[in-house]
Design an enzyme around this catalytic site. Structure first.
Site, PDB file in Angstrom:
ATOM      1  CB  SER A 111      -1.038   0.178   1.109  1.00 27.30           C
ATOM      2  OG  SER A 111      -0.111   0.063   2.418  1.00 27.30           O
ATOM      3  CB  CYS A 112       3.868   1.734   1.343  1.00 24.95           C
ATOM      4  SG  CYS A 112       5.105   3.048   1.827  1.00 24.95           S
TER       5      CYS A 112
END
Length: 269
Positions: A111-112
């Site tokens: 997600s990063c």
């Protein structure tokens, strides 16, 4: 290239219905360690283990490790005890510049995109050269590409849990797609695939199934992508960056409704 399973079949049970278990496809998430020139371990990305050569090229470009495909000498992929290793050999001047950087402080999660980086560039500190108004796309072409996007998402069709980044030409015909559990890794794979094939990222549109967050804006701009259509909304920071750089951003882009956030001059009837 080494081929690992992209998804696995597991048995699950509906809540309150213990006798009604069924099979479900779950996409895999694999640690991919990045190493440069056999001497510099850069970090670990959690991602879907396919199109890793494309990822290597796209990641190096969008992270400003290289400026052209020719500066990557080779990419080798091997198995590790828990995942895969991508060993990238880059030109000497690129390695020298990379060694001056401090490595990421943590694993790059799915997600990063820029999490773990030492510093995040501000909107004002990004490159000064705005994108030229050299190419346009019609409303019909943009909608054609969005309408066809689902049919191109083969891994998502069996798992319903991965992101996609696709490229469509100026007529709205999708030419390639890359899927991944991470939205930014899917985008890096798409950019890398076009870079490796010597294809432009200007005359057409990049389609994203995710929100348009700041790191996604940075990556598309560093790749010179002028027109982006994202299924979800942008963050305000990403929108301001796209606006500053004269990028065309269409978001909350669904089959029946699309919103132009900035750069509407490239969209014609």
């Amino acid at each position: 290239m080494l081929k690992d399973a992209l998804f696995h079949v597991i048995k699950v049970t509906p809540l309150g219905l213990p006798e009604a278990n069924f099979s479900l496809n779950i996409a895999d998430e694999v640690p991919i360690s990045l190493n440069f020139n056999e001497i510099f371990p850069y970090g670990v990305m959690m991602m879907t283990p396919d199109h890793l050569e494309d990822f290597a090229y796209g990641f190096c470009l969008t992270e400003e490790i290289i400026q052209s495909a020719e500066q990557i000498r080779s990419v080798a992929i091997t198995h590790t005890d828990d995942g895969l290793a991508v060993d990238i050999t880059i030109a000497g001047n690129c390695l020298t510049a990379l060694l001056r950087r401090r490595p990421r402080a943590q694993i790059g999660h799915t997600s990063c995109g820029i999490c773990g980086s030492e510093a995040v560039p501000s909107v004002e500190m990004t490159k000064d050269c705005a994108l030229p108004l050299a190419h346009t796309i019609t409303i019909d072409a943009l909608r054609r590409a969005l309408n066809d996007l689902d049919a191109w998402q083969k891994l998502n069709a069996v798992t319903r849990m991965v992101h996609a980044a696709a490229w469509a030409d100026a007529d709205g015909h999708i030419q390639m797609i890359r899927e991944d559990v991470g939205r930014h890794t899917a985008l890096d794979k798409l950019i890398g695939a076009r870079l490796r094939d010597g294809l432009t990222t200007q005359n057409g549109v990049c389609l994203l199934t995710s929100r348009y967050s700041f790191e996604m804006a940075l990556k598309t701009l560093r790749a010179g992508i002028a027109i982006v259509a994202a299924v979800s909304a942008p963050t305000y920071r990403a929108y301001k960056l796209a606006e500053k750089m004269n990028q065309t951003l269409v978001a909350i882009a669904r089959r029946d409704r699309q919103i132009v956030f900035c750069g509407g001059e490239r969209i014609i009837q």
